[in-house]
Scaffold this motif. Structure first.
Motif, mmCIF file in Angstrom:
data_model
loop_
_atom_site.group_PDB
_atom_site.id
_atom_site.type_symbol
_atom_site.label_atom_id
_atom_site.label_comp_id
_atom_site.label_asym_id
_atom_site.label_seq_id
_atom_site.Cartn_x
_atom_site.Cartn_y
_atom_site.Cartn_z
ATOM 1 N N GLY A 80 0.811 -1.215 0.000
ATOM 2 C CA GLY A 80 0.000 0.000 0.000
ATOM 3 C C GLY A 80 0.842 1.261 0.000
ATOM 4 O O GLY A 80 0.370 2.338 0.372
ATOM 5 N N ARG A 81 2.117 1.143 -0.417
ATOM 6 C CA ARG A 81 3.049 2.273 -0.405
ATOM 7 C C ARG A 81 3.748 2.404 -1.744
ATOM 8 O O ARG A 81 4.056 1.402 -2.392
ATOM 9 N N TYR A 82 4.035 3.653 -2.135
ATOM 10 C CA TYR A 82 4.848 3.843 -3.331
ATOM 11 C C TYR A 82 6.203 3.166 -3.119
ATOM 12 O O TYR A 82 6.736 3.132 -1.994
ATOM 13 N N LEU A 103 12.295 -6.766 4.976
ATOM 14 C CA LEU A 103 11.446 -7.639 5.785
ATOM 15 C C LEU A 103 10.614 -6.846 6.793
ATOM 16 O O LEU A 103 9.605 -7.347 7.288
ATOM 17 N N ASN A 104 11.008 -5.604 7.061
ATOM 18 C CA ASN A 104 10.197 -4.814 7.988
ATOM 19 C C ASN A 104 9.030 -4.108 7.294
ATOM 20 O O ASN A 104 8.265 -3.415 7.944
ATOM 21 N N GLU A 105 8.883 -4.272 5.983
ATOM 22 C CA GLU A 105 7.663 -3.789 5.322
ATOM 23 C C GLU A 105 6.520 -4.741 5.691
ATOM 24 O O GLU A 105 6.720 -5.958 5.749
ATOM 25 N N THR A 106 5.338 -4.198 5.911
ATOM 26 C CA THR A 106 4.189 -5.045 6.240
ATOM 27 C C THR A 106 3.390 -5.330 4.972
ATOM 28 O O THR A 106 2.906 -4.397 4.326
ATOM 29 N N PRO A 351 1.485 0.438 10.910
ATOM 30 C CA PRO A 351 1.839 1.747 11.466
ATOM 31 C C PRO A 351 2.935 2.445 10.661
ATOM 32 O O PRO A 351 4.007 2.736 11.181
ATOM 33 N N VAL A 352 2.667 2.689 9.391
ATOM 34 C CA VAL A 352 3.652 3.324 8.504
ATOM 35 C C VAL A 352 2.907 4.338 7.638
ATOM 36 O O VAL A 352 1.671 4.361 7.638
ATOM 37 N N THR A 353 3.640 5.140 6.881
ATOM 38 C CA THR A 353 2.995 6.044 5.934
ATOM 39 C C THR A 353 2.421 5.213 4.797
ATOM 40 O O THR A 353 3.163 4.511 4.113
HETATM 41 C C1 NAG Z 1 13.048 -0.724 7.849
HETATM 42 O O1 NAG Z 1 14.370 -0.646 8.298
HETATM 43 C C2 NAG Z 1 15.150 0.349 7.640
HETATM 44 C C3 NAG Z 1 16.581 0.204 8.118
HETATM 45 O O2 NAG Z 1 16.638 0.269 9.499
HETATM 46 C C4 NAG Z 1 14.567 1.721 7.935
HETATM 47 O O3 NAG Z 1 15.319 2.716 7.276
HETATM 48 C C5 NAG Z 1 13.124 1.745 7.410
HETATM 49 O O4 NAG Z 1 12.530 2.967 7.721
HETATM 50 C C6 NAG Z 1 12.327 0.605 8.035
HETATM 51 N N1 NAG Z 1 11.038 0.534 7.352
HETATM 52 C C7 NAG Z 1 9.908 0.382 7.991
HETATM 53 C C8 NAG Z 1 8.684 0.289 7.169
HETATM 54 O O5 NAG Z 1 9.837 0.319 9.211
#
Ligand code: NAG
Ligand code: NAG
Ligand code: NAG
Length: 500
Positions: A80-82, A103-106, A351-353
């Motif tokens: 859901g993000r560009y 991997l931290n993208e949801t 919880p992201v933009t």
């Molecule tokens: C994922 O981790 C990177 C590196 O730490 C960070 O720059 C980025 O903002 C993080 N992305 C999210 C969606 O949390």
């Protein structure tokens, strides 16, 4: 009734209140253009199942992907993000790419897993493989995966034979890499993959996933990013030679057959009234393949460009008994799929933009879109230039234009790679309702009303770009041949020994 918010009330009004959460089937075609489906006016395509979904569901005329190529548009659909935010630029991933979707993208799958969903993907991932498969879908919320982790021309597939098997397919593939693998979860099941039996494997996998989920009374999410109709075209014996349109038509027909099989599985399992089926395509057609490529219909150019043909896509939403048949001219995007699914499943938004908007009002009420703008990023997107174009309401302004090799061979000189990068100041501005083919730029000198629109577009662009935080580029991390998927990891000489 466990779903939340407006969509739930609407669902009840249409008689779809149910004790269980809805299922989601997301179908994503590859390089399929705006003009390729029967229900979008193609005269010789054979797409009876997709046409049926369009006739009994909602067909979009103004639906956008976020990129004119594969990897970025897949990242946007799932997050859901560009693609700028997740770093899926410039271009696409390769078999040995070091990076992947962070991997931290949801993803939609992760969001739904937290709501108790069973999740599966079959088909083309193209969001990274990485060291020991660390970027595979099973690391991003999918319980199960069957597929090719990238494009099927990213391997020495030039000997891929069409049906009948003694006829060579057309064109060339990447010859310096491992042959194309079929991955099951995190293991290579077959290398090289048998293309002519691949679609049946997908159909069987999808059928058993739906059937098992229904049996276990689990709500489910099935994501089917098809290899069809990306180059090179192939089709198993069930579809080969059956369309009027040659290899492209056969490949599209094979995709359509799988859609039909999934729909009849939804019927048989009794899940049909409780499932949202959503269809779209990742980017425009590869015109350079000529009659073996797709078609953007009346839209300008195709894959690789930020003209409409590169990013405006066919899209269909189908939910038996819930979505009323019709056509919507509202603006919507792959970005909007995650927020819509979140609403319907009662899941919290990540919880992201986010760049997407809930489409419930469009789907269930044939109402207005919350989306007012669409941003157009090029393939080789670069922070220095940022957006190439922006659509606000019915107006689109091009700040930069560039052709692409993918869009070569049509008579329009703006489309091929030889159409060099151009800055437009003032921007070229089009009324996409009066002129969807982007043929007649509006004259600014004697149109003060258009000058006002242009100021609004410039403001929207400045505002958006001022707050855009570019994620670290995952594709610029480059490739390492040792990371290419190999069923026989210790073997030599690579890549030819990766053959099992
Ligand atoms: C994922 O981790 C990177 C590196 O730490 C960070 O720059 C980025 O903002 C993080 N992305 C999210 C969606 O949390
Ligand atoms: C393709 O076929 C040709 C001729 O049959 C053969 O020489 C070549 O090695 C094959 N290439 C691959 C990548 O399989
Ligand atoms: C779906 O809904 C229709 C109309 O209400 C009904 O006739 C049909 O039996 C339902 N199908 C299933 C599998 O529940």
């Amino acid at each position: 009734m466990r779903c939340r918010r407006v969509a739930c009330l609407l669902l009840c009004m249409f008689g779809a209140c149910s004790a269980s959460k809805p299922n989601f089937v997301v179908l994503f075609a590859d390089d399929l253009g705006f003009g390729d489906l029967g229900c979008y006016g193609h005269p010789s395509s054979l797409t009876p199942n997709l046409d049926r979904l369009a006739a009994a569901g909602l067909r979009f005329t103004d639906f956008y992907s976020t990129s004119p190529v594969c990897s970025p548009s897949r990242a946007s659909l799932l997050t859901g993000r560009y693609q700028t935010r997740s770093g899926i630029y410039p271009g696409v991933f390769y078999p040995g790419s070091i990076g992947g979707l962070p991997l931290n993208e949801t993803t939609i799958a992760e969001m739904l897993k937290s709501q108790g969903y069973a999740t599966a993907i079959m088909g083309k991932w193209h969001l990274g493989y990485g060291d020991k498969g660390k970027f595979l879908p099973t690391k991003q919320g999918f319980d199960e995966y069957l597929g090719i982790p990238y494009s099927h021309d990213q391997g020495p597939c030039q000997n891929l034979t069409c049906f009948p098997p003694d006829i060579k397919c057309f064109g060339f593939c990447d010859i310096g890499t491992v042959t194309v693998p079929l991955v099951h979860n995190e293991n290579i099941k077959q290398q090289p993959v048998n293309f002519l039996e691949l679609e049946k494997a997908y159909s069987d996998f999808g059928t058993s996933f739906i059937t098992n989920s229904a049996k276990n009374k689990k709500p489910f999410f099935l994501y089917y990013p098809s290899h069809h109709t990306h180059y090179p075209q192939y089709a198993g014996s069930g579809a080969a030679g059956r369309s009027l349109r040659g290899p492209f038509g056969d490949s599209l027909l094979e995709l359509d057959d799988t859609v039909g099989n999934l729909m009849s599985t939804l019927e048989k399992t009794g899940e049909i009234n409780n499932t949202l089926v959503f269809f779209a395509s990742d980017n425009g057609p590869e015109l350079m393949r000529m009659s073996r490529g797709g078609n953007s219909g009346l839209l300008k150019c195709g894959k690789g460009t930020t003209y409409e043909g590169g990013m405006r896509e066919p899209a269909i939403a189908y939910w038996q008994g819930v979505i009323k048949p019709g056509v919507t001219h509202e603006m919507a995007s792959t970005l909007d799929v995650l927020p819509t699914i979140a609403n319907l499943a009662g899941a919290a938004l990540p919880p992201v933009t986010l760049d997407g908007f809930d489409m419930a009002e469009i789907l269930f009420n044939h109402g207005k879109s919350k989306r007012e703008v669409m941003m157009y990023y090029p393939i080789f997107l670069d922070e220095k230039y940022g957006l190439f174009a922006l659509r606000l309401g019915k107006y689109k302004a091009h700040f930069y234009t560039e052709g692409a090799p993918h869009s070569a061979t049509t008579p329009d000189q703006d489309c091929p790679g030889t159409a060099i990068f151009k800055t437009h100041d003032p921007p070229l501005i089009f009324d996409l309702e009066a002129d969807p083919s982007e043929r007649y730029p509006l004259p600014l000198n004697d149109r003060p009303d258009i000058q006002v629109v242009l100021e609004q577009i410039k403001n929207a662009k400045a505002q958006f770009e001022a707050t855009m935080v570019f994620g670290e580029s995952q594709i610029s991390k480059g490739s390492d041949p040792n990371l290419e998927p190999c069923c026989n990891p210790g073997c030599s000489p690579k890549p030819t020994c990766c053959h099992c």
